[in-house]
Enzyme design. Structure first.
Site, PDB file in Angstrom:
ATOM      1  N   GLY A 197       0.822  -1.196   0.000  1.00 29.55           N
ATOM      2  CA  GLY A 197       0.000   0.000   0.000  1.00 29.55           C
ATOM      3  C   GLY A 197       0.858   1.249   0.000  1.00 29.55           C
ATOM      4  O   GLY A 197       2.022   1.223   0.404  1.00 29.55           O
ATOM      5  N   CYS A 198       0.271   2.364  -0.434  1.00 30.28           N
ATOM      6  CA  CYS A 198       1.038   3.612  -0.557  1.00 30.28           C
ATOM      7  C   CYS A 198       1.430   4.171   0.803  1.00 30.28           C
ATOM      8  O   CYS A 198       2.604   4.473   1.058  1.00 30.28           O
ATOM      9  CB  CYS A 198       0.250   4.632  -1.369  1.00 30.28           C
ATOM     10  SG  CYS A 198      -1.450   4.905  -0.811  1.00 30.28           S
ATOM     11  N   TYR A 199       0.458   4.316   1.702  1.00 29.69           N
ATOM     12  CA  TYR A 199       0.781   4.774   3.054  1.00 29.69           C
ATOM     13  C   TYR A 199       1.776   3.816   3.707  1.00 29.69           C
ATOM     14  O   TYR A 199       2.744   4.238   4.354  1.00 29.69           O
ATOM     15  CB  TYR A 199      -0.476   4.819   3.920  1.00 29.69           C
ATOM     16  CG  TYR A 199      -1.320   6.053   3.822  1.00 29.69           C
ATOM     17  CD1 TYR A 199      -0.781   7.326   4.042  1.00 29.69           C
ATOM     18  CD2 TYR A 199      -2.683   5.960   3.557  1.00 29.69           C
ATOM     19  CE1 TYR A 199      -1.587   8.459   3.990  1.00 29.69           C
ATOM     20  CE2 TYR A 199      -3.491   7.084   3.507  1.00 29.69           C
ATOM     21  CZ  TYR A 199      -2.934   8.333   3.725  1.00 29.69           C
ATOM     22  OH  TYR A 199      -3.737   9.453   3.679  1.00 29.69           O
ATOM     23  N   ALA A 200       1.502   2.529   3.576  1.00 28.87           N
ATOM     24  CA  ALA A 200       2.347   1.525   4.221  1.00 28.87           C
ATOM     25  C   ALA A 200       3.789   1.636   3.754  1.00 28.87           C
ATOM     26  O   ALA A 200       4.723   1.536   4.559  1.00 28.87           O
ATOM     27  CB  ALA A 200       1.796   0.125   3.937  1.00 28.87           C
TER      28      ALA A 200
END
Length: 356
Positions: free
Chosen positions: A167-170
């Site tokens: 994921g992008c945030y991750a």
């Protein structure tokens, strides 16, 4: 896989799908092997419809033949006919749960941009409410999945059949924290706080009441409190318990980009030089991570439309309180660019080919 490989992209209509198409069309290894672009399968009894790629995405039109490329109805027969070896799934989670196991059965490697196969623990997957979770097919497919963070799992990625793109945030949080958690320097008893902010494209292309212009412009809002679906990735990849980290996302009134500010207490006093050395050693050989020294923190404007994750820090005078700042483009290093980075590793090519 040699000097080139036939790829296919299912789900080219979204923001990440469009960026993925652009990267693959201009990849130096794929100049003579354009991807097969796939749309919805033909409905039984109807005539299959094709659509020019550049009708949907005029920005992809160039002088190298992209105007002649079509988005074709999905079928396994088409993939076999075209000799597809790697299938990118830029699809919703539920569709990826359906297509990934079938692709593996057909001997096709998968790079999945959704959250369908990122999480090992059932309690972390529960946020997605997958209807097939726990079935034999889902278990067997999950067992083949490799978490697609090149900086953390480079060797496993090289031989993977199913790549679960992070994921992008991750990605922004994990890359910022991993050197500290692996070294055991973070005082997790005191808790880690991740304050992350993303541009509106992170919510996808479908408009919602909270992502249209009149809501998002001139605004800043928090969401997903204590329940964002990327939290499980942080726990699993950083080896943390749920009560050791707080992750809070916010919606920024900009099109793209993520900035994560992370607050960490250290077990022992450290110097800025020691922190910098830890990160330099951890990311040696990682071309898509750029490290900033103290007093020169990353900003979103430095990473937009690149595949870099920029990481910087400031340490207080006592050497125990550390603030990390991590920035990336959510559509590139947070999605399509990282997917191409994974393709490069799977094919034995230079990790940053087509991305710098």
């Amino acid at each position: 896989m040699g000097d080139s490989v036939q790829t296919a992209v299912l789900g080219v209509s979204g923001y990440s799908g469009a960026e993925l198409a652009r990267l693959l069309l201009h990849h130096p290894r794929l100049k003579n092997t354009p991807p097969v672009f796939l749309g919805r399968p033909a409905v039984e009894g109807s005539v299959a419809k094709e659509e020019p790629l550049t009708t949907l995405h005029p920005q992809l039109r160039d002088n190298n033949g992209s105007a002649g490329l079509k988005i074709e109805p999905f079928s396994w027969e088409l993939l076999k006919e075209r000799g597809v070896k790697v299938l990118f799934l830029a699809t919703p989670h539920e569709q990826s749960r359906e297509y990934a196991p079938l692709a593996l059965e057909h001997g096709i490697k998968v790079i999945d941009l959704s959250g369908a196969w990122r999480l090992e623990a059932a309690e972390n997957r529960a946020v997605y409410k997958f209807e097939d979770d726990g079935t034999d097919v889902a278990k067997a497919t999950q067992a083949k999945a490799v978490y697609g963070s090149p900086e953390l799992h480079r060797e496993e990625i090289r031989n993977a059949q199913l790549l679960a793109n992070p994921g992008c945030y991750a990605t922004s949080v994990i890359l910022a924290l991993k050197p500290l958690t692996e070294a055991g320097w973070a005082d997790t008893d005191r808790g880690i706080v991740c304050d992350a902010k993303s541009g509106v494209s992170g919510a996808g292309k479908a408009p919602t009441a909270k992502t249209h212009f009149m809501y998002a412009a001139d605004n800043l809002s928090a969401y997903g409190v204590f329940g964002h679906r990327h939290t499980g990735e942080l726990l699993e990849q950083l080896g943390l318990e749920r009560d050791e980290i707080v992750f809070q996302p916010h919606l920024l009134p900009i099109p793209r980009g993520i900035l994560s500010t992370i607050y960490v207490s250290l077990k022992e006093s450290k110097t800025a030089a020691e922190i910098a050395d830890l990160y330099a050693k951890f990311y040696a050989g990682s071309p898509m991570v750029r490290l900033f020294g103290p007093g020169n923190l990353p900003q979103i404007q430095y990473v937009v439309r690149t595949n870099y994750c920029d990481i910087g820090f400031e340490l207080d005078k006592g050497g125990r309180r550390l603030i990390l700042v991590s920035c990336l483009d959510n559509l590139l290093k947070g999605a399509s660019g990282q997917a191409v980075q994974n393709l490069n590793l799977m094919c034995g090519w230079g990790e940053s080919e087509g991305l710098e």
